[in-house]
Design a protein around this motif. Structure first.
Motif, PDB file in Angstrom:
ATOM      1  N   GLU A 192       0.818  -1.208   0.000  1.00  0.00           N
ATOM      2  CA  GLU A 192       0.000   0.000   0.000  1.00  0.00           C
ATOM      3  C   GLU A 192       0.856   1.264   0.000  1.00  0.00           C
ATOM      4  O   GLU A 192       0.350   2.351  -0.299  1.00  0.00           O
ATOM      5  CB  GLU A 192      -0.940   0.001   1.203  1.00  0.00           C
ATOM      6  CG  GLU A 192      -2.006  -1.084   1.138  1.00  0.00           C
ATOM      7  CD  GLU A 192      -2.942  -1.032   2.315  1.00  0.00           C
ATOM      8  OE1 GLU A 192      -2.495  -0.625   3.409  1.00  0.00           O
ATOM      9  OE2 GLU A 192      -4.112  -1.400   2.159  1.00  0.00           O
ATOM     10  N   GLU A 196       1.048   3.556  -7.517  1.00  0.00           N
ATOM     11  CA  GLU A 196       0.025   2.779  -8.203  1.00  0.00           C
ATOM     12  C   GLU A 196       0.520   2.139  -9.497  1.00  0.00           C
ATOM     13  O   GLU A 196      -0.011   1.119  -9.923  1.00  0.00           O
ATOM     14  CB  GLU A 196      -1.191   3.659  -8.475  1.00  0.00           C
ATOM     15  CG  GLU A 196      -1.885   4.072  -7.186  1.00  0.00           C
ATOM     16  CD  GLU A 196      -3.270   4.603  -7.437  1.00  0.00           C
ATOM     17  OE1 GLU A 196      -3.525   5.090  -8.552  1.00  0.00           O
ATOM     18  OE2 GLU A 196      -4.100   4.518  -6.521  1.00  0.00           O
ATOM     19  N   ARG A 199       1.803  -1.144  -8.645  1.00  0.00           N
ATOM     20  CA  ARG A 199       0.728  -2.036  -8.208  1.00  0.00           C
ATOM     21  C   ARG A 199      -0.248  -2.367  -9.328  1.00  0.00           C
ATOM     22  O   ARG A 199      -1.260  -3.039  -9.109  1.00  0.00           O
ATOM     23  CB  ARG A 199      -0.017  -1.383  -7.038  1.00  0.00           C
ATOM     24  CG  ARG A 199       0.866  -1.178  -5.816  1.00  0.00           C
ATOM     25  CD  ARG A 199       0.268  -0.165  -4.846  1.00  0.00           C
ATOM     26  NE  ARG A 199      -1.003  -0.605  -4.326  1.00  0.00           N
ATOM     27  CZ  ARG A 199      -1.811   0.159  -3.592  1.00  0.00           C
ATOM     28  NH1 ARG A 199      -1.458   1.408  -3.314  1.00  0.00           N
ATOM     29  NH2 ARG A 199      -2.944  -0.311  -3.150  1.00  0.00           N
ATOM     30  N   CYS A 200       0.043  -1.905 -10.530  1.00  0.00           N
ATOM     31  CA  CYS A 200      -0.813  -2.184 -11.701  1.00  0.00           C
ATOM     32  C   CYS A 200      -2.237  -1.684 -11.492  1.00  0.00           C
ATOM     33  O   CYS A 200      -3.209  -2.360 -11.852  1.00  0.00           O
ATOM     34  CB  CYS A 200      -0.814  -3.679 -12.014  1.00  0.00           C
ATOM     35  SG  CYS A 200       0.767  -4.297 -12.614  1.00  0.00           S
ATOM     36  N   ILE A 201      -2.365  -0.507 -10.908  1.00  0.00           N
ATOM     37  CA  ILE A 201      -3.689   0.073 -10.677  1.00  0.00           C
ATOM     38  C   ILE A 201      -3.961   1.183 -11.698  1.00  0.00           C
ATOM     39  O   ILE A 201      -4.951   1.139 -12.424  1.00  0.00           O
ATOM     40  CB  ILE A 201      -3.815   0.619  -9.243  1.00  0.00           C
ATOM     41  CG1 ILE A 201      -3.695  -0.536  -8.230  1.00  0.00           C
ATOM     42  CG2 ILE A 201      -5.130   1.367  -9.065  1.00  0.00           C
ATOM     43  CD1 ILE A 201      -3.711  -0.087  -6.785  1.00  0.00           C
ATOM     44  N   THR A 202      -3.101   2.177 -11.739  1.00  0.00           N
ATOM     45  CA  THR A 202      -3.252   3.274 -12.685  1.00  0.00           C
ATOM     46  C   THR A 202      -1.888   3.626 -13.244  1.00  0.00           C
ATOM     47  O   THR A 202      -0.915   3.686 -12.500  1.00  0.00           O
ATOM     48  CB  THR A 202      -3.872   4.517 -12.018  1.00  0.00           C
ATOM     49  OG1 THR A 202      -5.167   4.189 -11.533  1.00  0.00           O
ATOM     50  CG2 THR A 202      -4.013   5.660 -13.015  1.00  0.00           C
ATOM     51  N   ILE A 237      -2.623  -0.122 -18.405  1.00  0.00           N
ATOM     52  CA  ILE A 237      -3.345  -0.857 -17.353  1.00  0.00           C
ATOM     53  C   ILE A 237      -4.845  -0.865 -17.620  1.00  0.00           C
ATOM     54  O   ILE A 237      -5.665  -0.976 -16.726  1.00  0.00           O
ATOM     55  CB  ILE A 237      -2.998  -0.332 -15.943  1.00  0.00           C
ATOM     56  CG1 ILE A 237      -1.486  -0.087 -15.826  1.00  0.00           C
ATOM     57  CG2 ILE A 237      -3.409  -1.323 -14.862  1.00  0.00           C
ATOM     58  CD1 ILE A 237      -0.978   0.223 -14.447  1.00  0.00           C
ATOM     59  N   ASP A 239      -7.428   1.082 -18.111  1.00  0.00           N
ATOM     60  CA  ASP A 239      -8.451   1.816 -17.366  1.00  0.00           C
ATOM     61  C   ASP A 239      -9.549   2.286 -18.311  1.00  0.00           C
ATOM     62  O   ASP A 239      -9.277   2.692 -19.447  1.00  0.00           O
ATOM     63  CB  ASP A 239      -7.835   3.045 -16.675  1.00  0.00           C
ATOM     64  CG  ASP A 239      -6.934   2.661 -15.516  1.00  0.00           C
ATOM     65  OD1 ASP A 239      -7.434   1.986 -14.604  1.00  0.00           O
ATOM     66  OD2 ASP A 239      -5.753   3.037 -15.522  1.00  0.00           O
ATOM     67  N   ARG A 257     -12.672   5.729  -8.689  1.00  0.00           N
ATOM     68  CA  ARG A 257     -11.403   5.739  -9.394  1.00  0.00           C
ATOM     69  C   ARG A 257     -11.516   6.685 -10.579  1.00  0.00           C
ATOM     70  O   ARG A 257     -12.487   6.650 -11.321  1.00  0.00           O
ATOM     71  CB  ARG A 257     -11.058   4.335  -9.903  1.00  0.00           C
ATOM     72  CG  ARG A 257     -10.747   3.341  -8.818  1.00  0.00           C
ATOM     73  CD  ARG A 257      -9.578   3.763  -7.959  1.00  0.00           C
ATOM     74  NE  ARG A 257      -8.381   4.034  -8.754  1.00  0.00           N
ATOM     75  CZ  ARG A 257      -7.327   4.694  -8.299  1.00  0.00           C
ATOM     76  NH1 ARG A 257      -7.325   5.159  -7.080  1.00  0.00           N
ATOM     77  NH2 ARG A 257      -6.281   4.881  -9.077  1.00  0.00           N
ATOM     78  N   ASP A 281      -5.221   9.974  -7.223  1.00  0.00           N
ATOM     79  CA  ASP A 281      -5.279  10.630  -8.524  1.00  0.00           C
ATOM     80  C   ASP A 281      -5.035  12.127  -8.408  1.00  0.00           C
ATOM     81  O   ASP A 281      -5.427  12.904  -9.289  1.00  0.00           O
ATOM     82  CB  ASP A 281      -6.645  10.388  -9.177  1.00  0.00           C
ATOM     83  CG  ASP A 281      -6.803   8.954  -9.661  1.00  0.00           C
ATOM     84  OD1 ASP A 281      -5.776   8.265  -9.807  1.00  0.00           O
ATOM     85  OD2 ASP A 281      -7.945   8.517  -9.860  1.00  0.00           O
ATOM     86  N   CYS A 338      -0.730  -6.137 -17.068  1.00  0.00           N
ATOM     87  CA  CYS A 338       0.331  -5.674 -16.183  1.00  0.00           C
ATOM     88  C   CYS A 338       0.768  -6.728 -15.161  1.00  0.00           C
ATOM     89  O   CYS A 338       1.947  -6.984 -14.973  1.00  0.00           O
ATOM     90  CB  CYS A 338      -0.134  -4.412 -15.463  1.00  0.00           C
ATOM     91  SG  CYS A 338       1.090  -3.660 -14.368  1.00  0.00           S
ATOM     92  N   HIS A 339      -0.189  -7.354 -14.495  1.00  0.00           N
ATOM     93  CA  HIS A 339       0.151  -8.256 -13.396  1.00  0.00           C
ATOM     94  C   HIS A 339       0.852  -9.537 -13.862  1.00  0.00           C
ATOM     95  O   HIS A 339       1.540 -10.179 -13.078  1.00  0.00           O
ATOM     96  CB  HIS A 339      -1.108  -8.633 -12.614  1.00  0.00           C
ATOM     97  CG  HIS A 339      -1.460  -7.644 -11.550  1.00  0.00           C
ATOM     98  ND1 HIS A 339      -0.610  -7.342 -10.522  1.00  0.00           N
ATOM     99  CD2 HIS A 339      -2.562  -6.876 -11.369  1.00  0.00           C
ATOM    100  CE1 HIS A 339      -1.177  -6.438  -9.726  1.00  0.00           C
ATOM    101  NE2 HIS A 339      -2.353  -6.140 -10.228  1.00  0.00           N
TER     102      HIS A 339
END
Length: 369
Positions: A192, A196, A199-202, A237, A239, A257, A281, A338-339
């Motif tokens: 955490e 990001e 972490r392959c989020i954004t 990623i 989005d 998000r 963001d 990504c992951h």
């Protein structure tokens, strides 16, 4: 992973070409269209923005003052810069023996030529760590808007991020976790605490508004339109931001998000207003009261003009923004898985745990002695 450093590195794109630029012309007209051409309409009567687009460009987010203090460059200088970069990239990307191992003296010599044109590539690429040059897909052209070759995407008078009202540097807010109070650098206690992108989020600022090119790769988009919504899918990623048309902002305090985006059409433009952005963001530290307004305008058969304005009275004295143009992507946007190859995140945390154990063992040994 190096993707989280992209925005901060964008200002280095022109470091090798320090030639003065001419004075810029009149302010850009957001409604400018190709003479004699009318924007197409879809089945719902909306200006047709649908399709696959790219925002890749050599132009950085903020102006590199080594180039000059003006907003635009002469066409002659642009041709030289683009040709020099294309030649350096081509010689580095030449087909090699399939058994070739990276890191040879030949590779290093070619890299040196490329790094002379794009110094930031030495940090983001190379054959050690991160992604090597083969995987980079940068823009090959200087940004052109309304016939002007721009030195920055940001359209403030000096091409820089405006000063904050609290006097703090905007740079410190780029990738920090809690409004600039602490940085992810050196923070390894938990996933955490990692950015990001790792972490392959954004992916950088490709998806959250305002959407900015990153100068390296994955600057591709798909725009879909229905009667009730517009969807902007970013390659990085994968989005997908859903813009609810002719709607009102939510009032339940939830911060989705990429924020809460609502939109409507004005002439040939899709106007999008986003609020309720979540803290991750944040845009140069602004997020709680940040409002981002975007205009997507079809200005020619091959261009969609993108203009944005950011407004946060608690952070900046007045609204400011930037602009660029999308051009057609000759292909489709594929899944950014990504992951599947994201070994960096567990490796970083595992390395930190290993260092902690070694430190504890050294301390215990020292006490025993």
């Amino acid at each position: 992973m190096r993707s989280t450093m992209i925005l901060a590195l964008g200002t280095a794109l022109f470091a090798a070409a320090a030639v003065a630029a001419p004075k810029s012309g009149a302010p850009a007209d957001p409604t400018l269209e190709t003479p004699g051409w009318k924007a197409p309409r879809n089945a719902a009567g909306q200006p047709d923005l649908s399709g696959f687009w790219s925002s890749a460009t050599m132009t950085p987010t903020t102006r590199n003052l080594q180039i000059g203090k003006e907003a635009s460059l002469p066409a002659e200088q642009v041709k030289v810069m683009e040709a020099r970069f294309a030649a350096a990239l081509a010689q580095r990307d030449e087909t090699k023996d399939p058994n070739h191992l990276p890191g040879s003296a030949e590779d290093k010599a070619k890299d040196a030529k490329l790094f002379a044109v794009r110094p930031d590539f030495e940090f983001a690429g190379g054959d050690v760590g991160g992604y090597n040059i083969f995987w980079l897909d940068p823009g090959n052209h200087i940004l052109e808007v309304n016939g002007q070759f721009r030195t920055s995407i940001v359209t403030t008078p000096d091409g820089q991020i405006p000063p904050r009202k609290d006097g703090k540097s905007a740079a410190r807010f780029n990738y920090n976790l809690d409004e600039g109070a602490s940085s992810y650098l050196g923070s390894f206690d938990s996933y955490e605490m990692r950015p990001e992108g790792e972490r392959c989020i954004t992916f950088a600022r490709n998806a959250p508004p305002p959407m900015l090119p990153n100068g390296y790769y994955n600057n591709n988009y798909q725009i879909l339109q229905t009667r009730d919504a517009a969807v902007i899918v970013a390659e990085g990623i994968h989005d997908a931001r859903i813009v609810r048309l002719n709607a009102s902002h939510r009032t339940d305090g939830v911060r989705p998000r990429m924020g809460d985006s609502i939109g409507h059409y004005e002439g040939n433009a899709l106007v999008v207003e986003t609020t309720n952005l979540p803290q991750p963001d944040n845009f140069y530290g602004a997020w709680k009261d940040l409002k981002v307004t975007e205009w997507f305008t079809r200005v020619s058969p091959t261009r969609v003009k993108y203009r944005f304005e950011v407004d946060d009275p608690g952070v900046w004295a007045k609204p400011w923004g930037g602009e660029y143009e999308f051009f057609p992507l000759h292909g489709v946007v594929y899944e950014y898985a990504c992951h599947e190859g994201n070994y960096a995140l567990p490796a970083i945390l595992a390395g930190a745990r290993r260092q902690e154990k070694e430190a504890q063992a050294a301390k215990a040994k020292s006490g025993a002695d």
